[in-house]
Structure formats: structure tokens, C-alpha cells
Design an enzyme around this catalytic site. Structure first.
Site, PDB file in Angstrom:
ATOM      1  N   PRO A   9      33.591  43.632  46.100  1.00 35.07           N
ATOM      2  CG  PRO A   9      34.754  45.506  45.342  1.00 35.07           C
ATOM      3  CD  PRO A   9      34.909  44.274  46.167  1.00 35.07           C
ATOM      4  CG  ASN A  10      30.401  46.215  42.018  1.00 32.64           C
ATOM      5  OD1 ASN A  10      29.452  46.855  42.472  1.00 32.64           O
ATOM      6  ND2 ASN A  10      31.546  46.773  41.717  1.00 32.64           N
ATOM      7  NE  ARG A  17      29.903  44.030  37.799  1.00 27.50           N
ATOM      8  CZ  ARG A  17      31.096  43.702  38.232  1.00 27.50           C
ATOM      9  NH1 ARG A  17      31.255  42.712  39.075  1.00 27.50           N
ATOM     10  NH2 ARG A  17      32.142  44.374  37.820  1.00 27.50           N
ATOM     11  CE1 TYR A  22      32.970  39.363  36.735  1.00 28.47           C
ATOM     12  CE2 TYR A  22      31.606  41.051  35.713  1.00 28.47           C
ATOM     13  CZ  TYR A  22      32.786  40.664  36.310  1.00 28.47           C
ATOM     14  OH  TYR A  22      33.798  41.577  36.456  1.00 28.47           O
ATOM     15  CG  ASN A  71      36.325  37.305  42.984  1.00 26.80           C
ATOM     16  OD1 ASN A  71      36.925  38.355  42.781  1.00 26.80           O
ATOM     17  ND2 ASN A  71      35.544  36.751  42.075  1.00 26.80           N
ATOM     18  CB  ALA A  74      37.351  46.501  41.714  1.00 25.26           C
ATOM     19  CG  HIS A  77      42.784  44.719  39.778  1.00 25.57           C
ATOM     20  ND1 HIS A  77      43.449  43.574  39.366  1.00 25.57           N
ATOM     21  CD2 HIS A  77      41.464  44.456  39.605  1.00 25.57           C
ATOM     22  CE1 HIS A  77      42.569  42.678  38.951  1.00 25.57           C
ATOM     23  NE2 HIS A  77      41.366  43.194  39.083  1.00 25.57           N
ATOM     24  CG  ASP A  84      49.903  45.109  53.821  1.00 30.75           C
ATOM     25  OD1 ASP A  84      50.691  44.555  53.029  1.00 30.75           O
ATOM     26  OD2 ASP A  84      49.964  46.321  54.109  1.00 30.75           O
ATOM     27  CD  GLU A  95      44.263  37.253  43.185  1.00 31.15           C
ATOM     28  OE1 GLU A  95      44.050  37.851  42.114  1.00 31.15           O
ATOM     29  OE2 GLU A  95      45.302  37.397  43.855  1.00 31.15           O
ATOM     30  CG  HIS A  97      40.146  37.283  39.690  1.00 29.13           C
ATOM     31  ND1 HIS A  97      39.621  38.383  40.324  1.00 29.13           N
ATOM     32  CD2 HIS A  97      41.405  37.134  40.147  1.00 29.13           C
ATOM     33  CE1 HIS A  97      40.528  38.890  41.124  1.00 29.13           C
ATOM     34  NE2 HIS A  97      41.622  38.144  41.037  1.00 29.13           N
ATOM     35  CB  ILE A  98      33.948  35.106  37.695  1.00 31.14           C
ATOM     36  CG1 ILE A  98      33.511  34.752  39.122  1.00 31.14           C
ATOM     37  CG2 ILE A  98      32.959  34.583  36.662  1.00 31.14           C
ATOM     38  CD1 ILE A  98      32.289  35.509  39.607  1.00 31.14           C
ATOM     39  CB  SER A  99      36.200  37.699  33.916  1.00 32.74           C
ATOM     40  OG  SER A  99      36.978  38.623  34.672  1.00 32.74           O
ATOM     41  NE  ARG A 104      36.758  42.163  32.626  1.00 33.26           N
ATOM     42  CZ  ARG A 104      36.081  42.391  33.736  1.00 33.26           C
ATOM     43  NH1 ARG A 104      36.170  41.563  34.769  1.00 33.26           N
ATOM     44  NH2 ARG A 104      35.294  43.439  33.834  1.00 33.26           N
ATOM     45  NE  ARG A 108      38.389  44.929  34.834  1.00 33.11           N
ATOM     46  CZ  ARG A 108      37.591  45.304  35.824  1.00 33.11           C
ATOM     47  NH1 ARG A 108      37.740  44.790  37.017  1.00 33.11           N
ATOM     48  NH2 ARG A 108      36.635  46.200  35.616  1.00 33.11           N
TER      49      ARG A 108
END
Length: 148
Positions: A9-10, A17, A22, A71, A74, A77, A84, A95, A97-99, A104, A108
């Protein structure tokens, strides 16, 4: 080698954004650069804001691709369902993550997905995806080439 990048998402809003977190590059622009740089890899991408669609895509490619770069954003978490799905497939998952999620909000800091992956890369901006891709190319027995 077939690698699928799955974004949650996002992430369709990259470049618009929260640029301070990001960056200002869109994912599509970054993906085009990645495809050009790694011509020996059949790279695909998928993005959805819907948890079930992410699970469906993981299951769809989880037995036919050599790697998944995920990625889950959200959902990392919150989603036992995505965790699963990753656990159920044969294809290894990294996995990303950009940040740096550990800089944060505290919620997270927990990933439901991570225990089911071959590794986690956080905090290197869009380069996190390239580092994940390189991890597949440099595995023992891989004929890929590492370009730093």
C-alpha cells in the site's frame, strides 16, 4: 532468472508522498533503470493497496519465480496473512523497506513477514530493491553478475 517485485500500500505514490522519507523518484522510473542495468534478469513488478491481491500475487509466483522482493509496506507490521503466504511458498523472499523502519514509529519495528524470508534490507532508499536483487544474483550456483 525471474524475479518479481511486489509492493504494498501507498508505494504507488512514490515520488509524491513524503519525499523527505521516500525520495522524489517514482517507482516506475526506478524500475526502468533497474531493468536496463540487469538485462540478464526477467524483472516484473506488481503493486496493490489491497492485502488479498498481494497474497494472491505471492501465491501466483511463489512456485515459478527464482525470487520475490517484497515491500509489504504497512502490511509488514499487521498482516499475518501475508506472512503465512510467504511461509507457504517455495520461492525465496527478501523483505525490503525504503526507509529505516527502526528510526520511525515503534509499531514499525515489528515485522510479521521477516521470520519467513531469506533476509531483510531496510533504510537504503530505492537501492534496497537493488541490494535484494543482488542477493539473488550472488547466491552460490548463480550465474548472475554483481554490478556495484
Amino acid at each position: 532468472m525471474k524475479i518479481m517485485i511486489i509492493n504494498g500500500p501507498n508505494l504507488n505514490l512514490l515520488g509524491k508522498r513524503e519525499n523527505d522519507i521516500y525520495g522524489d523518484e517514482t517507482f516506475n522510473d526506478f524500475f526502468t533503470t533497474l531493468q536496463f542495468k540487469y538485462k540478464e534478469v526477467e524483472l516484473s513488478q506488481f503493486q496493490s493497496n489491497i492485502e488479498g491481491e498481494l497474497i494472491d500475487k505471492i501465491q501466483e509466483v511463489g512456485y515459478t519465480y527464482q525470487g520475490i522482493i517484497l515491500n509489504a509496506a504497512a502490511y509488514t507490521h499487521t498482516s499475518v496473512g501475508i506472512a503465512d503466504a510467504v511461509k507457504a511458498i517455495q520461492t525465496p523472499v527478501v523483505e525490503v523497506h525504503i526507509s529505516n523502519t527502526y528510526k520511525r514509529e515503534e509499531f514499525r519495528h515489528k515485522s510479521f513477514v521477516a521470520p519467513n524470508t531469506k533476509g531483510v534490507i531496510v533504510g537504503f532508499g530505492l537501492q534496497s530493491y537493488e541490494l535484494a536483487l543482488q542477493s539473488f544474483l550472488t547466491e552460490e550456483g548463480s550465474d548472475g553478475i554483481l554490478n556495484l
